[in-house]
Design a protein around this motif. Structure first.
Motif, PDB file in Angstrom:
ATOM      1  N   LYS A   1      38.718  42.134  45.808  1.00 59.40           N
ATOM      2  CA  LYS A   1      38.429  42.814  47.069  1.00 59.40           C
ATOM      3  C   LYS A   1      37.099  42.315  47.594  1.00 59.40           C
ATOM      4  CE  LYS A   1      41.091  46.895  46.030  1.00 59.40           C
ATOM      5  NZ  LYS A   1      41.106  48.246  45.573  1.00 59.40           N
ATOM      6  N   ASP A   2      37.130  41.776  48.805  1.00 62.60           N
ATOM      7  CA  ASP A   2      35.923  41.250  49.440  1.00 62.60           C
ATOM      8  C   ASP A   2      35.186  40.254  48.543  1.00 62.60           C
ATOM      9  OD1 ASP A   2      36.396  42.910  51.666  1.00 62.60           O
ATOM     10  OD2 ASP A   2      35.380  44.583  50.672  1.00 62.60           O
ATOM     11  N   GLY A   3      35.939  39.447  47.803  1.00 60.89           N
ATOM     12  CA  GLY A   3      35.344  38.446  46.938  1.00 60.89           C
ATOM     13  C   GLY A   3      34.904  38.964  45.581  1.00 60.89           C
ATOM     14  N   ASN A   4      35.026  40.274  45.341  1.00 61.08           N
ATOM     15  CA  ASN A   4      34.680  40.874  44.051  1.00 61.08           C
ATOM     16  C   ASN A   4      35.896  40.897  43.141  1.00 61.08           C
ATOM     17  OD1 ASN A   4      31.903  41.732  44.312  1.00 61.08           O
ATOM     18  ND2 ASN A   4      32.662  43.163  45.854  1.00 61.08           N
ATOM     19  N   LEU A   5      35.729  40.512  41.888  1.00 64.60           N
ATOM     20  CA  LEU A   5      36.792  40.577  40.897  1.00 64.60           C
ATOM     21  C   LEU A   5      36.688  41.921  40.200  1.00 64.60           C
ATOM     22  CD1 LEU A   5      39.122  39.152  39.437  1.00 64.60           C
ATOM     23  CD2 LEU A   5      37.441  38.307  37.803  1.00 64.60           C
TER      24      LEU A   5
ATOM     25  N   ILE B   1      38.428  44.531  37.458  1.00 65.68           N
ATOM     26  CA  ILE B   1      39.331  44.643  36.322  1.00 65.68           C
ATOM     27  C   ILE B   1      39.227  46.060  35.775  1.00 65.68           C
ATOM     28  CG2 ILE B   1      39.910  43.769  34.028  1.00 65.68           C
ATOM     29  CD1 ILE B   1      38.454  41.156  34.860  1.00 65.68           C
ATOM     30  N   GLU B   2      40.362  46.754  35.716  1.00 64.62           N
ATOM     31  CA  GLU B   2      40.395  48.144  35.237  1.00 64.62           C
ATOM     32  C   GLU B   2      39.380  49.011  35.972  1.00 64.62           C
ATOM     33  OE1 GLU B   2      42.478  49.774  33.353  1.00 64.62           O
ATOM     34  OE2 GLU B   2      43.599  48.110  32.499  1.00 64.62           O
ATOM     35  N   GLY B   3      39.205  48.769  37.266  1.00 64.21           N
ATOM     36  CA  GLY B   3      38.311  49.565  38.085  1.00 64.21           C
ATOM     37  C   GLY B   3      36.844  49.188  37.979  1.00 64.21           C
ATOM     38  N   LEU B   4      36.503  48.216  37.145  1.00 65.58           N
ATOM     39  CA  LEU B   4      35.112  47.771  36.996  1.00 65.58           C
ATOM     40  C   LEU B   4      34.940  46.400  37.642  1.00 65.58           C
ATOM     41  CD1 LEU B   4      34.552  48.722  33.250  1.00 65.58           C
ATOM     42  CD2 LEU B   4      33.716  49.958  35.245  1.00 65.58           C
ATOM     43  N   SER B   5      33.905  46.246  38.426  1.00 63.93           N
ATOM     44  CA  SER B   5      33.658  44.986  39.119  1.00 63.93           C
ATOM     45  C   SER B   5      32.833  44.042  38.255  1.00 63.93           C
ATOM     46  CB  SER B   5      32.914  45.246  40.430  1.00 63.93           C
ATOM     47  OG  SER B   5      32.577  44.021  41.037  1.00 63.93           O
ATOM     48  N   LEU B   6      33.328  42.816  38.120  1.00 65.03           N
ATOM     49  CA  LEU B   6      32.540  41.768  37.457  1.00 65.03           C
ATOM     50  C   LEU B   6      31.571  41.132  38.434  1.00 65.03           C
ATOM     51  CD1 LEU B   6      34.876  39.709  35.093  1.00 65.03           C
ATOM     52  CD2 LEU B   6      32.936  41.112  34.478  1.00 65.03           C
ATOM     53  N   GLY B   7      31.628  41.559  39.689  1.00 65.42           N
ATOM     54  CA  GLY B   7      30.747  41.020  40.713  1.00 65.42           C
ATOM     55  C   GLY B   7      31.471  40.013  41.590  1.00 65.42           C
ATOM     56  N   LYS B   8      30.723  39.446  42.510  1.00 68.11           N
ATOM     57  CA  LYS B   8      31.280  38.448  43.445  1.00 68.11           C
ATOM     58  C   LYS B   8      31.691  37.195  42.693  1.00 68.11           C
ATOM     59  CE  LYS B   8      30.330  39.513  47.980  1.00 68.11           C
ATOM     60  NZ  LYS B   8      31.470  39.830  48.769  1.00 68.11           N
ATOM     61  N   LEU B   9      32.821  36.646  43.091  1.00 69.73           N
ATOM     62  CA  LEU B   9      33.246  35.372  42.519  1.00 69.73           C
ATOM     63  C   LEU B   9      32.283  34.284  42.968  1.00 69.73           C
ATOM     64  CD1 LEU B   9      37.097  35.518  43.143  1.00 69.73           C
ATOM     65  CD2 LEU B   9      35.935  35.641  40.945  1.00 69.73           C
ATOM     66  N   PRO B  10      31.911  33.381  42.065  1.00 69.84           N
ATOM     67  CA  PRO B  10      31.076  32.245  42.472  1.00 69.84           C
ATOM     68  C   PRO B  10      31.799  31.422  43.537  1.00 69.84           C
ATOM     69  CG  PRO B  10      31.164  32.434  40.083  1.00 69.84           C
ATOM     70  CD  PRO B  10      32.168  33.397  40.633  1.00 69.84           C
ATOM     71  N   ALA B  11      31.033  30.728  44.359  1.00 65.69           N
ATOM     72  CA  ALA B  11      31.594  29.962  45.481  1.00 65.69           C
ATOM     73  C   ALA B  11      32.690  29.009  45.036  1.00 65.69           C
ATOM     74  CB  ALA B  11      30.479  29.197  46.195  1.00 65.69           C
ATOM     75  N   GLU B  12      32.509  28.351  43.902  1.00 68.22           N
ATOM     76  CA  GLU B  12      33.509  27.387  43.418  1.00 68.22           C
ATOM     77  C   GLU B  12      34.860  28.065  43.174  1.00 68.22           C
ATOM     78  OE1 GLU B  12      34.252  24.514  39.557  1.00 68.22           O
ATOM     79  OE2 GLU B  12      32.207  25.078  40.048  1.00 68.22           O
TER      80      GLU B  12
END
Length: 164
Positions: free
Chosen positions: A96-100, A102-113
């Motif tokens: 969602k909006d570039g955030n990964l 998992i199980e309701g916890l965000s690992l943060g924004k996906l790196p540009a690559e």
């Protein structure tokens, strides 16, 4: 006319096998357009966050059997490490909006690559993802001590993403 009569008088339908169930025959449905695999540690430098996500996945898995349900004698015969939660997985994955997430916890924004890899498919194609827990406590047979020993490696996540 009873219910039995109804079924007796019904003409039997001919069964026609499907000639081709490939993605092309289905109009492209089911054809994998893109797939990739990421490690959680590669996406987030925060090891405690990766561990927190791994622990959440373990808690949510109803079929979790520590050490694959094996006893020490069986582990000794395997001649490899048997991780406590090596078969634990989840499909509760979203982007969602570039955030990964998992199980309701965000690992943060996906790196540009990684975002550039998936952005041509994101929102336009069917998304499938699953995550395996890796690392953690494991048992392995030690030739030196002739016993099964327990050790630990940090948790990580194997993240599989595909678009159809």
């Amino acid at each position: 006319m009873g219910i039995r009569d109804f079924f007796k008088k019904r003409p039997k339908e001919a069964v026609n096998p499907v000639a081709d169930s490939s993605g092309e025959a289905l109009g492209g449905v089911g054809r994998i357009l893109f797939r990739t695999r990421w490690k959680g540690s590669m996406l987030s430098e925060d090891a405690s966050l990766v561990e927190k996500v791994a622990e959440r996945i373990i808690q949510e898995d109803p079929f979790c059997k520590p050490f694959a349900g094996l006893e020490n004698e069986e582990i000794a015969r395997k001649k490899r490490r048997i991780y406590e939660y090596e078969q634990v997985t989840t499909v509760n994955v979203a982007i969602k909006d570039g955030n990964l997430i998992i199980e309701g916890l965000s690992l943060g924004k996906l790196p540009a690559e990684q975002w550039n890899e998936i952005s041509p498919y994101y929102g336009k194609n069917d998304f499938t993802a699953f995550v395996y827990v890796t690392g953690g406590r494991y048992k392995a047979y030690s030739v030196a001590s002739d016993t099964v020993e327990t050790a630990y490696t940090p948790y990580d996540l194997d993240i599989f993403i595909q678009f159809e």
